[in-house]
Design a protein around this motif. Structure first.
Motif, PDB file in Angstrom:
ATOM      1  N   SER A  80       0.839  -1.199   0.000  1.00  0.00           N
ATOM      2  CA  SER A  80       0.000   0.000   0.000  1.00  0.00           C
ATOM      3  C   SER A  80       0.877   1.252   0.000  1.00  0.00           C
ATOM      4  O   SER A  80       1.891   1.304   0.688  1.00  0.00           O
ATOM      5  N   PHE A  81       0.481   2.251  -0.763  1.00  0.00           N
ATOM      6  CA  PHE A  81       1.280   3.469  -0.956  1.00  0.00           C
ATOM      7  C   PHE A  81       0.464   4.679  -0.510  1.00  0.00           C
ATOM      8  O   PHE A  81      -0.568   4.990  -1.089  1.00  0.00           O
ATOM      9  N   ILE A  82       0.937   5.360   0.544  1.00  0.00           N
ATOM     10  CA  ILE A  82       0.327   6.621   0.975  1.00  0.00           C
ATOM     11  C   ILE A  82       1.083   7.743   0.267  1.00  0.00           C
ATOM     12  O   ILE A  82       2.214   8.064   0.619  1.00  0.00           O
ATOM     13  N   HIS A  83       0.444   8.347  -0.723  1.00  0.00           N
ATOM     14  CA  HIS A  83       1.122   9.357  -1.530  1.00  0.00           C
ATOM     15  C   HIS A  83       1.178  10.707  -0.825  1.00  0.00           C
ATOM     16  O   HIS A  83       0.329  11.038   0.013  1.00  0.00           O
ATOM     17  N   GLN A  84       2.189  11.484  -1.190  1.00  0.00           N
ATOM     18  CA  GLN A  84       2.328  12.838  -0.656  1.00  0.00           C
ATOM     19  C   GLN A  84       1.145  13.700  -1.080  1.00  0.00           C
ATOM     20  O   GLN A  84       0.604  14.462  -0.280  1.00  0.00           O
ATOM     21  N   GLU A  85       0.748  13.596  -2.341  1.00  0.00           N
ATOM     22  CA  GLU A  85      -0.403  14.350  -2.823  1.00  0.00           C
ATOM     23  C   GLU A  85      -1.662  13.528  -2.578  1.00  0.00           C
ATOM     24  O   GLU A  85      -1.721  12.350  -2.882  1.00  0.00           O
ATOM     25  N   MET A  86      -2.667  14.179  -1.990  1.00  0.00           N
ATOM     26  CA  MET A  86      -3.877  13.482  -1.591  1.00  0.00           C
ATOM     27  C   MET A  86      -4.651  12.913  -2.778  1.00  0.00           C
ATOM     28  O   MET A  86      -4.748  13.537  -3.828  1.00  0.00           O
ATOM     29  N   ASN A  87      -5.223  11.712  -2.571  1.00  0.00           N
ATOM     30  CA  ASN A  87      -6.038  11.063  -3.595  1.00  0.00           C
ATOM     31  C   ASN A  87      -7.492  10.980  -3.139  1.00  0.00           C
ATOM     32  O   ASN A  87      -8.162   9.975  -3.327  1.00  0.00           O
ATOM     33  N   THR A  88      -7.945  12.055  -2.506  1.00  0.00           N
ATOM     34  CA  THR A  88      -9.320  12.077  -1.994  1.00  0.00           C
ATOM     35  C   THR A  88     -10.275  12.647  -3.034  1.00  0.00           C
ATOM     36  O   THR A  88      -9.878  13.395  -3.925  1.00  0.00           O
ATOM     37  N   TRP A  89     -11.540  12.293  -2.883  1.00  0.00           N
ATOM     38  CA  TRP A  89     -12.611  12.821  -3.733  1.00  0.00           C
ATOM     39  C   TRP A  89     -13.325  13.897  -2.921  1.00  0.00           C
ATOM     40  O   TRP A  89     -14.041  13.608  -1.967  1.00  0.00           O
ATOM     41  N   SER A  90     -13.117  15.149  -3.316  1.00  0.00           N
ATOM     42  CA  SER A  90     -13.501  16.280  -2.465  1.00  0.00           C
ATOM     43  C   SER A  90     -15.005  16.401  -2.223  1.00  0.00           C
ATOM     44  O   SER A  90     -15.422  16.871  -1.169  1.00  0.00           O
ATOM     45  N   GLU A  91     -15.833  15.983  -3.177  1.00  0.00           N
ATOM     46  CA  GLU A  91     -17.283  16.152  -3.006  1.00  0.00           C
ATOM     47  C   GLU A  91     -17.954  14.926  -2.386  1.00  0.00           C
ATOM     48  O   GLU A  91     -19.178  14.874  -2.291  1.00  0.00           O
ATOM     49  N   MET A  92     -17.135  13.963  -1.977  1.00  0.00           N
ATOM     50  CA  MET A  92     -17.680  12.790  -1.292  1.00  0.00           C
ATOM     51  C   MET A  92     -17.409  12.900   0.200  1.00  0.00           C
ATOM     52  O   MET A  92     -16.567  13.685   0.642  1.00  0.00           O
ATOM     53  N   THR A  93     -18.116  12.119   0.988  1.00  0.00           N
ATOM     54  CA  THR A  93     -17.956  12.176   2.436  1.00  0.00           C
ATOM     55  C   THR A  93     -16.672  11.465   2.872  1.00  0.00           C
ATOM     56  O   THR A  93     -16.049  10.734   2.090  1.00  0.00           O
ATOM     57  N   GLU A 130     -10.379  12.954  15.324  1.00  0.00           N
ATOM     58  CA  GLU A 130     -11.828  13.097  15.400  1.00  0.00           C
ATOM     59  C   GLU A 130     -12.320  13.755  14.122  1.00  0.00           C
ATOM     60  O   GLU A 130     -12.041  14.924  13.870  1.00  0.00           O
ATOM     61  N   LEU A 131     -13.040  12.997  13.320  1.00  0.00           N
ATOM     62  CA  LEU A 131     -13.597  13.522  12.078  1.00  0.00           C
ATOM     63  C   LEU A 131     -15.029  13.032  11.933  1.00  0.00           C
ATOM     64  O   LEU A 131     -15.338  11.878  12.242  1.00  0.00           O
ATOM     65  N   ASP A 132     -15.887  13.907  11.452  1.00  0.00           N
ATOM     66  CA  ASP A 132     -17.273  13.546  11.170  1.00  0.00           C
ATOM     67  C   ASP A 132     -17.289  12.710   9.894  1.00  0.00           C
ATOM     68  O   ASP A 132     -16.927  13.194   8.816  1.00  0.00           O
ATOM     69  N   LEU A 133     -17.710  11.454   9.999  1.00  0.00           N
ATOM     70  CA  LEU A 133     -17.702  10.558   8.842  1.00  0.00           C
ATOM     71  C   LEU A 133     -18.648  11.016   7.739  1.00  0.00           C
ATOM     72  O   LEU A 133     -18.486  10.640   6.581  1.00  0.00           O
ATOM     73  N   SER A 134     -19.624  11.855   8.085  1.00  0.00           N
ATOM     74  CA  SER A 134     -20.582  12.334   7.083  1.00  0.00           C
ATOM     75  C   SER A 134     -20.162  13.659   6.451  1.00  0.00           C
ATOM     76  O   SER A 134     -20.827  14.159   5.546  1.00  0.00           O
ATOM     77  N   ALA A 135     -19.038  14.224   6.921  1.00  0.00           N
ATOM     78  CA  ALA A 135     -18.579  15.516   6.396  1.00  0.00           C
ATOM     79  C   ALA A 135     -17.992  15.353   5.001  1.00  0.00           C
ATOM     80  O   ALA A 135     -17.396  14.319   4.680  1.00  0.00           O
ATOM     81  N   ASN A 136     -18.166  16.360   4.161  1.00  0.00           N
ATOM     82  CA  ASN A 136     -17.535  16.369   2.841  1.00  0.00           C
ATOM     83  C   ASN A 136     -16.043  16.619   2.991  1.00  0.00           C
ATOM     84  O   ASN A 136     -15.629  17.479   3.783  1.00  0.00           O
ATOM     85  N   VAL A 137     -15.240  15.911   2.227  1.00  0.00           N
ATOM     86  CA  VAL A 137     -13.787  16.070   2.289  1.00  0.00           C
ATOM     87  C   VAL A 137     -13.367  17.484   1.890  1.00  0.00           C
ATOM     88  O   VAL A 137     -12.370  18.014   2.385  1.00  0.00           O
ATOM     89  N   VAL A 142      -5.952  20.312   4.753  1.00  0.00           N
ATOM     90  CA  VAL A 142      -5.011  19.413   4.087  1.00  0.00           C
ATOM     91  C   VAL A 142      -4.537  18.333   5.055  1.00  0.00           C
ATOM     92  O   VAL A 142      -4.425  17.158   4.705  1.00  0.00           O
ATOM     93  N   GLY A 143      -4.269  18.723   6.293  1.00  0.00           N
ATOM     94  CA  GLY A 143      -3.810  17.755   7.292  1.00  0.00           C
ATOM     95  C   GLY A 143      -4.845  16.688   7.591  1.00  0.00           C
ATOM     96  O   GLY A 143      -4.515  15.505   7.733  1.00  0.00           O
ATOM     97  N   GLN A 144      -6.111  17.091   7.686  1.00  0.00           N
ATOM     98  CA  GLN A 144      -7.182  16.125   7.935  1.00  0.00           C
ATOM     99  C   GLN A 144      -7.336  15.177   6.747  1.00  0.00           C
ATOM    100  O   GLN A 144      -7.569  13.977   6.931  1.00  0.00           O
TER     101      GLN A 144
END
Length: 493
Positions: A80-93, A130-137, A142-144
């Protein structure tokens, strides 16, 4: 799981990125991979995980030759590779991002949200976040978002875990939690490849270090048998004395001041001033409001109340264009989404905020623009084949230099730097510090937000600490220590 890469070579066009590189990592150890930006570290790991194809060389996994056609295949195999640049989908929770493509389903194919939530919460508890699982990314810092990437990797039950600058945007508390997780993974015989430019981290958690320079393997050594000076020499090919260069700028009159600025739910009654030639560092825990304050000052986000003054004249910075016209530059912490247009060339990115200066009657003076971009590339030692290649093809550190170049190009009176050395190597960091000193000598008022306490202490003339959207206190350089900054950052007085 043990991995061994032998004689790996890779070129992109005429650019030789890797030349006969050797690297190995065994279960139960942290093997640090170090080198300046553009040395080839991430490319080597991308070859291991199947994102790029090698030109030459051999990969062995547990003694058998093995190659992956893509990163998903490598992940399914246990790498598994944790990249420096985030691979998140911003409009998803947050929850959707954690399980995208890996949703838990019952035998009828129905997604089991409660099971997914329970697993996510258990991982978050391990990481003490502590993060709200229903919150939009898109609403997260950036740290979160980085913590989400780490959590995703921990959920894969990996046998080899590659971490590329995992702590670059994390607070001290989150870093400590991550290090505890790394220790637990070592005990479970997980092999960890740790890419970082933070020397204190490398010597705290690593067992071995491999140094790369200009696509070559310089050497591999046990942490117990080397020191910081030796590693730096191998990385940059020279001595790097005075890690934080001595600041000689004369501090003058107040150039920039904010009085009682507030933004509901983000920060409240914030007041501070910065003088010409002064570097003011902003410290605090993630989520304290440091970035939100800077974004509002630059006109990205609204200010509900309060006033801003530049050279004692009140200004209304209603948007970034107005801020730029008033001589304010802002290097954002999220260079990928906000600092750069990745498909554009290096030249286009550098000249974008200054384009009016090259335009006569609606026509761009291309020669002047070329010379401008080349001058700034040279000054900031941006490593690239030429100014016309896309900025997205550069290493993270060189992208950061391009962002910095474009703001220096406007000739700022005030320069706000949010995590200016995030993901930048030790040699380039010193270059950025030296550049900050030179700008200060020209009378630029500099505000620097950083999660790196040694950096805050080493670079700032004065340090302001933010806690829960308010200024908790400030220290002159002569009185500041990591202990008293952290005391203010955590709500102590």
């Amino acid at each position: 799981m043990n991995i061994l890469l032998q004689g790996i070579s890779k070129a992109f066009g005429e650019n030789k990125v890797l030349v006969n590189v050797d690297f190995d990592c065994v279960g139960g150890e942290v093997h640090a991979l170090m080198g300046e930006n553009g040395a080839g570290k991430s490319t080597l790991m991308n070859i291991l995980t199947g994102l790029h194809k090698k030109d030459q060389g051999t990969i062995f996994i547990d003694g058998k030759e093995r190659y992956f056609s893509n990163p998903k295949e490598a992940e399914e195999y246990g790498i598994s590779f944790i990249h420096q640049e985030m691979n998140t989908w911003s409009e998803m929770t947050v929850l959707e991002n954690l399980f995208i493509g890996k949703e838990l389903k019952n035998k009828f194919g129905i997604i089991q949200n409660k099971k997914m939530e329970a697993l996510a919460k258990s991982i978050f508890e391990e990481l003490t976040i502590e993060l709200d699982l229903s919150a939009n990314v898109s609403d997260l810092s950036v740290g979160q978002q980085q913590m989400i990437e780490i959590a995703k990797a921990l959920m894969t039950d990996a046998k080899v875990l590659i971490m590329d600058e995992p702590t670059a945007a994390l607070t001290e508390r989150e870093i400590l939690a991550l290090f505890k997780i790394i220790e637990l993974l070592k005990q479970k015989n997980v092999a960890i490849v740790y890419i970082s430019h933070r020397m204190e981290e490398i010597f705290q958690i690593s067992d071995r270090i491999t140094v790369m320079r200009d696509g070559l393997t310089v050497g591999t050594m046990k942490v117990a048998e080397t020191d910081v000076d030796d590693v730096v020499r191998k990385m940059v090919g020279r001595e790097l004395s005075d890690y934080y260069p001595k600041k000689t700028a004369r501090i003058g009159e107040v150039r920039f001041e904010v009085k009682n600025i507030s933004s509901k739910g983000k920060f409240n009654q914030v007041s501070f001033a910065v003088r010409s030639g002064e570097i003011v560092g902003f410290s605090g825990l993630m989520g304290a409001g440091r970035t939100e304050i800077m974004r509002a000052i630059f006109g990205i986000d609204p200010i509900d109340s309060g006033k801003i003054y530049i050279e004692k004249k009140e200004v209304v910075l209603k948007n970034p264009s107005t801020a730029i016209l008033n001589g304010v530059g802002f290097l954002t912490e999220d260079r990928k989404s906000e600092g750069l247009i990745l498909d554009f060339s290096i030249e286009d990115n550098i000249s974008l905020p200054s384009i009016d200066g090259f335009t006569v009657k609606g026509i761009i003076d291309e020669k002047a623009e070329d010379e401008f971009a080349e001058l700034l590339m040279k000054r900031l030692t941006v490593k690239a084949q030429n100014k016309d290649i896309s900025v997205g093809s550069l290493s993270g550190g060189n992208q950061q230099k391009v962002v910095l170049a474009k703001w220096i190009g406007i000739g700022p009176k005030i320069l706000i730097l949010d995590e200016p050395t995030r993901g930048v190597d030790v040699g380039a960091k010193r270059e950025i510090y030296q550049l900050m000193n030179e700008l200060a000598e020209r009378g630029v008022a500099i505000v620097m937000v950083s999660s790196d306490l040694p950096e805050i202490l080493g670079v700032s003339d004065r340090i302001i600490v933010i806690h829960e959207g308010k200024i908790a206190g400030e220290y002159p350089k002569s009185e500041a220590t990591q202990e008293n900054i952290m005391k203010l950052a955590t709500g102590g007085y």
